[in-house]
Design a protein around this motif. Structure first.
Motif, PDB file in Angstrom:
ATOM      1  N   CYS A 151       0.848  -1.198   0.000  1.00 42.41           N
ATOM      2  CA  CYS A 151       0.000   0.000   0.000  1.00 42.41           C
ATOM      3  C   CYS A 151       0.879   1.241   0.000  1.00 42.41           C
ATOM      4  CB  CYS A 151      -0.919   0.011   1.223  1.00 42.41           C
ATOM      5  SG  CYS A 151      -2.105   1.385   1.216  1.00 42.41           S
ATOM      6  N   ASN A 152       0.448   2.258  -0.733  1.00 43.93           N
ATOM      7  CA  ASN A 152       1.204   3.503  -0.844  1.00 43.93           C
ATOM      8  C   ASN A 152       0.772   4.555   0.170  1.00 43.93           C
ATOM      9  OD1 ASN A 152      -1.257   3.453  -2.360  1.00 43.93           O
ATOM     10  ND2 ASN A 152      -0.705   5.416  -3.263  1.00 43.93           N
ATOM     11  N   LEU A 153      -0.293   4.294   0.950  1.00 39.52           N
ATOM     12  CA  LEU A 153      -0.784   5.271   1.920  1.00 39.52           C
ATOM     13  C   LEU A 153      -0.361   4.896   3.334  1.00 39.52           C
ATOM     14  CD1 LEU A 153      -4.399   6.143   0.709  1.00 39.52           C
ATOM     15  CD2 LEU A 153      -2.185   6.981  -0.101  1.00 39.52           C
ATOM     16  N   GLU A 154      -0.380   5.905   4.209  1.00 38.42           N
ATOM     17  CA  GLU A 154      -0.072   5.715   5.629  1.00 38.42           C
ATOM     18  C   GLU A 154      -1.178   6.385   6.446  1.00 38.42           C
ATOM     19  OE1 GLU A 154       4.134   6.539   6.633  1.00 38.42           O
ATOM     20  OE2 GLU A 154       4.446   6.759   4.464  1.00 38.42           O
ATOM     21  N   CYS A 155      -2.392   5.877   6.332  1.00 36.23           N
ATOM     22  CA  CYS A 155      -3.544   6.489   7.001  1.00 36.23           C
ATOM     23  C   CYS A 155      -3.335   6.506   8.510  1.00 36.23           C
ATOM     24  CB  CYS A 155      -4.820   5.737   6.653  1.00 36.23           C
ATOM     25  SG  CYS A 155      -5.159   5.721   4.881  1.00 36.23           S
ATOM     26  N   GLN A 156      -3.781   7.586   9.147  1.00 38.05           N
ATOM     27  CA  GLN A 156      -3.468   7.793  10.560  1.00 38.05           C
ATOM     28  C   GLN A 156      -4.040   6.702  11.454  1.00 38.05           C
ATOM     29  OE1 GLN A 156      -5.114  11.624  11.619  1.00 38.05           O
ATOM     30  NE2 GLN A 156      -7.189  10.846  11.834  1.00 38.05           N
ATOM     31  N   MET A 157      -5.157   6.077  11.063  1.00 35.97           N
ATOM     32  CA  MET A 157      -5.807   5.090  11.904  1.00 35.97           C
ATOM     33  C   MET A 157      -5.412   3.668  11.539  1.00 35.97           C
ATOM     34  SD  MET A 157      -7.562   6.294   9.263  1.00 35.97           S
ATOM     35  CE  MET A 157      -8.580   5.797   7.857  1.00 35.97           C
ATOM     36  N   CYS A 158      -4.538   3.530  10.534  1.00 40.89           N
ATOM     37  CA  CYS A 158      -4.187   2.207  10.029  1.00 40.89           C
ATOM     38  C   CYS A 158      -2.951   1.662  10.744  1.00 40.89           C
ATOM     39  CB  CYS A 158      -3.966   2.278   8.518  1.00 40.89           C
ATOM     40  SG  CYS A 158      -3.975   0.661   7.709  1.00 40.89           S
ATOM     41  N   VAL A 159      -2.598   0.414  10.423  1.00 35.08           N
ATOM     42  CA  VAL A 159      -1.465  -0.266  11.054  1.00 35.08           C
ATOM     43  C   VAL A 159      -0.610  -0.923   9.984  1.00 35.08           C
ATOM     44  CG1 VAL A 159      -2.622  -0.679  13.248  1.00 35.08           C
ATOM     45  CG2 VAL A 159      -2.867  -2.339  11.400  1.00 35.08           C
ATOM     46  N   THR A 231     -10.530  -0.135  -2.968  1.00 34.72           N
ATOM     47  CA  THR A 231      -9.305   0.574  -3.340  1.00 34.72           C
ATOM     48  C   THR A 231      -9.225   1.907  -2.619  1.00 34.72           C
ATOM     49  OG1 THR A 231      -8.160   1.636  -5.202  1.00 34.72           O
ATOM     50  CG2 THR A 231     -10.543   1.457  -5.369  1.00 34.72           C
ATOM     51  N   ASN A 232      -8.005   2.420  -2.472  1.00 36.01           N
ATOM     52  CA  ASN A 232      -7.871   3.762  -1.891  1.00 36.01           C
ATOM     53  C   ASN A 232      -8.035   4.861  -2.935  1.00 36.01           C
ATOM     54  OD1 ASN A 232      -5.311   4.107  -3.194  1.00 36.01           O
ATOM     55  ND2 ASN A 232      -4.240   3.209  -1.429  1.00 36.01           N
ATOM     56  N   GLY A 233      -8.263   4.474  -4.193  1.00 38.07           N
ATOM     57  CA  GLY A 233      -8.573   5.450  -5.230  1.00 38.07           C
ATOM     58  C   GLY A 233      -7.406   6.269  -5.722  1.00 38.07           C
ATOM     59  N   SER A 234      -6.184   5.912  -5.343  1.00 33.55           N
ATOM     60  CA  SER A 234      -5.026   6.722  -5.720  1.00 33.55           C
ATOM     61  C   SER A 234      -4.499   6.398  -7.112  1.00 33.55           C
ATOM     62  CB  SER A 234      -3.900   6.533  -4.694  1.00 33.55           C
ATOM     63  OG  SER A 234      -3.467   5.186  -4.663  1.00 33.55           O
ATOM     64  N   HIS A 235      -4.950   5.261  -7.673  1.00 32.35           N
ATOM     65  CA  HIS A 235      -4.387   4.822  -8.949  1.00 32.35           C
ATOM     66  C   HIS A 235      -5.452   4.683 -10.041  1.00 32.35           C
ATOM     67  CE1 HIS A 235      -0.970   3.875  -6.384  1.00 32.35           C
ATOM     68  NE2 HIS A 235      -0.244   3.733  -7.471  1.00 32.35           N
ATOM     69  N   VAL A 263      -8.793  15.282   4.105  1.00 37.32           N
ATOM     70  CA  VAL A 263      -8.542  13.955   3.538  1.00 37.32           C
ATOM     71  C   VAL A 263      -7.049  13.689   3.408  1.00 37.32           C
ATOM     72  CG1 VAL A 263      -8.597  14.546   1.063  1.00 37.32           C
ATOM     73  CG2 VAL A 263      -9.340  12.285   1.823  1.00 37.32           C
ATOM     74  N   GLU A 264      -6.263  14.708   3.054  1.00 31.91           N
ATOM     75  CA  GLU A 264      -4.821  14.502   2.930  1.00 31.91           C
ATOM     76  C   GLU A 264      -4.159  14.388   4.301  1.00 31.91           C
ATOM     77  OE1 GLU A 264      -3.221  17.541   0.378  1.00 31.91           O
ATOM     78  OE2 GLU A 264      -4.071  16.630  -1.441  1.00 31.91           O
ATOM     79  N   GLY A 265      -4.795  14.944   5.338  1.00 30.08           N
ATOM     80  CA  GLY A 265      -4.269  14.796   6.692  1.00 30.08           C
ATOM     81  C   GLY A 265      -4.512  13.406   7.255  1.00 30.08           C
ATOM     82  N   ILE A 266      -5.689  12.869   6.990  1.00 33.52           N
ATOM     83  CA  ILE A 266      -6.037  11.533   7.495  1.00 33.52           C
ATOM     84  C   ILE A 266      -5.362  10.447   6.665  1.00 33.52           C
ATOM     85  CG2 ILE A 266      -7.918   9.862   7.762  1.00 33.52           C
ATOM     86  CD1 ILE A 266      -9.726  12.226   8.477  1.00 33.52           C
ATOM     87  N   ARG A 267      -5.443  10.568   5.350  1.00 22.63           N
ATOM     88  CA  ARG A 267      -4.940   9.535   4.438  1.00 22.63           C
ATOM     89  C   ARG A 267      -3.608  10.009   3.852  1.00 22.63           C
ATOM     90  NH1 ARG A 267      -8.779   5.904   4.053  1.00 22.63           N
ATOM     91  NH2 ARG A 267      -7.869   4.862   2.236  1.00 22.63           N
ATOM     92  N   LYS A 268      -2.574   9.923   4.670  1.00 26.42           N
ATOM     93  CA  LYS A 268      -1.249  10.439   4.290  1.00 26.42           C
ATOM     94  C   LYS A 268      -0.788   9.848   2.958  1.00 26.42           C
ATOM     95  CE  LYS A 268       3.543  10.760   5.867  1.00 26.42           C
ATOM     96  NZ  LYS A 268       4.536  10.362   6.897  1.00 26.42           N
ATOM     97  N   ASN A 269      -0.315  10.680   2.080  1.00 26.05           N
ATOM     98  CA  ASN A 269       0.194  10.376   0.727  1.00 26.05           C
ATOM     99  C   ASN A 269      -0.889  10.414  -0.346  1.00 26.05           C
ATOM    100  OD1 ASN A 269       2.678   9.932   1.970  1.00 26.05           O
ATOM    101  ND2 ASN A 269       2.412   7.722   2.046  1.00 26.05           N
ATOM    102  N   ILE A 270      -2.164  10.574   0.024  1.00 26.45           N
ATOM    103  CA  ILE A 270      -3.211  10.691  -0.992  1.00 26.45           C
ATOM    104  C   ILE A 270      -3.141  12.092  -1.604  1.00 26.45           C
ATOM    105  CG2 ILE A 270      -5.101  11.615   0.411  1.00 26.45           C
ATOM    106  CD1 ILE A 270      -5.421   8.805  -2.193  1.00 26.45           C
ATOM    107  N   GLN A 271      -3.496  12.189  -2.867  1.00 25.80           N
ATOM    108  CA  GLN A 271      -3.606  13.484  -3.544  1.00 25.80           C
ATOM    109  C   GLN A 271      -5.084  13.752  -3.815  1.00 25.80           C
ATOM    110  OE1 GLN A 271      -0.954  13.827  -6.975  1.00 25.80           O
ATOM    111  NE2 GLN A 271       0.486  12.392  -6.024  1.00 25.80           N
TER     112      GLN A 271
END
Length: 503
Positions: A151-159, A231-235, A263-271
């Motif tokens: 995964c390319n994201l680092e969401c704040q609530m994820c592990v 999907t996280n919708g980034s691609h 959204v960019e604060g919660i889902r780090k690396n999303i555009q």
């Protein structure tokens, strides 16, 4: 609903219930089961859940389960066993036998919680009722794949367990090894023609290379197979576009805000702009093909005001909303809000007006109303028992995207407790809580001692300390209401995630 089938089930349910009890199984409460049967959209059924007879879930580490909710019963592990061996394993047969007797003791605590609460709409078994005739199926009807945490994201609530980026950058850990190989695909080819559904999770599915090989197999062997991907919708690229066009995908996109900064604060690396553009691309394909698009929204302290805006986006792009209720990590959960803060949330939501003309708009409106009821529950009863308190465990984290998957996170404890201190705490709680007037303190201590007799002293210290950290009333009730074997399993499952840091 088949009325004849409903009547037949109603006439035989007590006989079946009594037979299961006589055979030593803990059959579900018959009165509550009849309520559940009345709720089932496809009508009453003699068995609570048809998942074990029809489904396999392949997880990151090679462990295979019947269901992503039941991680206690492992049917097998690839590559130690073949898919054939796993599908026909002793554990699979035992789970099916328990379910045939409507006994949820064999790892199905998640669904038992919602069943006993009467929250039937939360139950995954409902979507498997269509397979009720397949209790002796030679092949599974459904397969769920969560083969990699890429995964390319680092969401704040994820592990890190479900995000390779978090595992690398936040946890500083090496990648999780990929056990699925060419032989797995060869074995899978035998099953794909018989499938009725296949579901793909991540990580981010469109970054997982083995999924493309599975999708190629599906294209060859079962091209009209209904598929689901979240999907996280980034691609979005020509390869993904061709895939979505060629195969029969329903798509869910995770989105936790419409506002760019949130959204960019919660889902780090999303555009933000790219995400919104890709949602519209997925929407266009789903509309053209008559497939379902849903947007998955996880309510948190940072984004609760965004729920109406995400629903408005759903209505705009012809999507269903899926609302998740985050309870852990607590620093992000609105269940940790004060009553005054929850009242503020509810007051704001009551100012919102949403349309209810189309089917999707009505669905989205009902989900919005459910959210308001959820908030009202905690306002009316601040001690409302959370799902995570239902089992006597350390932190059991849940990611409530569609087809919920349990995740775990370490609990760091700095104050160590002894048996004597826990006994004192228990005595105080029992003596000063009218709701526990039926509880015999000595029986509680005796039960706890028996449960923990198989653990060494270091393990006991960790378990005592975890008890003290939680809600003691809940722990006491759990000790009284569960059998020794189940309590030991719960404690043993918790131990790896309890970390003592003595100051």
């Amino acid at each position: 609903m088949n009325l004849v089938e409903h009547i037949k089930t109603r006439l035989s349910d007590k006989r079946n219930h009594d037979a299961s009890k006589a055979a030593g199984y803990h059959a579900l409460d018959l009165h509550q089961y009849r309520k559940y049967n009345s709720f089932r959209p496809l009508g009453a059924k003699p068995i609570f859940c048809y998942v074990p007879f029809n489904s396999l879930t392949f997880s990151f580490s090679g462990k295979v389960f019947a269901c992503s909710y039941n991680r206690d019963v492992q049917l097998g592990q690839y590559p130690n066993q073949t898919i054939d061996q796993i599908w026909n394993s002793k554990e699979a047969q035992q789970l099916r036998t328990h379910m045939s007797n409507n006994d949820l003791d064999y790892g199905c605590q998640h669904c038992r919680y919602f069943f006993e609460k009467g929250k039937f709409s939360n139950l995954k078994p409902l979507v498997f009722d269509k397979y009720y005739e397949n209790t002796a199926a030679t092949f599974p009807q459904v397969m769920e794949f969560e083969l990699s945490n890429e995964c390319n994201l680092e969401c704040q609530m994820c592990v890190g367990e479900v995000s390779s980026s978090i595992r690398k950058n936040r946890d500083k850990l090496p990648p999780i090894p990929m056990p699925y190989d060419d032989k797995f695909l060869e074995q899978l080819a035998k099953y794909i023609p018989h499938l009725k559904e296949a579901k793909f999770y991540g990580g981010e599915p469109f970054l997982i290379s083995i999924y493309y090989r599975i999708w190629d197999l599906i294209k060859q062997l079962n091209p009209k197979l209904p598929l689901f991907v979240i999907t996280n919708g980034s691609h979005w690229n020509s390869k993904i576009e061709a895939l979505i066009n060629d195969l029969d995908f329903d798509v869910a996109v995770s989105i936790d805000a419409v506002d760019k900064d949130i959204v960019e604060g919660i889902r780090k690396n999303i555009q933000h702009d790219k995400l919104m553009h890709n949602i519209r691309r997925f929407s266009e394909v789903c509309r053209r093909k008559g497939k379902y698009l849903s947007l998955s929204f996880t309510v948190q302290k940072d984004n609760w005001k965004e729920l109406p805006r995400v629903i408005e986006l759903c209505n705009e792009v012809d999507a269903f909303i899926f609302v998740s209720y985050l309870e852990r990590p607590v620093e992000f959960s609105i269940t940790e809000f004060s009553t005054a803060q929850l009242q503020e949330v509810l007051a704001y939501m009551r100012t919102v007006s949403l349309p209810r003309l189309s089917q999707k708009e009505r669905h989205n409106y009902r989900c919005f109303e459910d959210f308001k009821k959820y908030i009202q529950t905690y306002i009316d009863n601040p001690e409302e028992k959370r799902y995570l308190d239902y089992r006597f465990e350390a932190e059991l984290i849940k990611n409530e995207d569609p087809e919920l998957v349990h995740k775990r996170k370490d609990v760091v404890i700095k104050q160590v407790y002894t048996l004597e201190e826990i006994q004192d705490h228990f005595r105080f709680v029992v003596s000063n809580n009218p709701s526990l007037s039926y509880v015999n303190f000595e029986e509680v201590i005796s039960k706890m001692t028996e449960v923990l007799s198989v653990f060494d002293e270091e393990e006991k210290r960790r378990i005592y300390s975890m008890m003290a950290l939680g809600e003691l009333e809940t722990t006491i009730v759990s000790l009284m209401e569960n059998d020794v074997k189940s309590l030991r399993e719960m404690a043993r499952e918790s131990l790896p995630f309890i970390k003592l840091v003595e100051e």
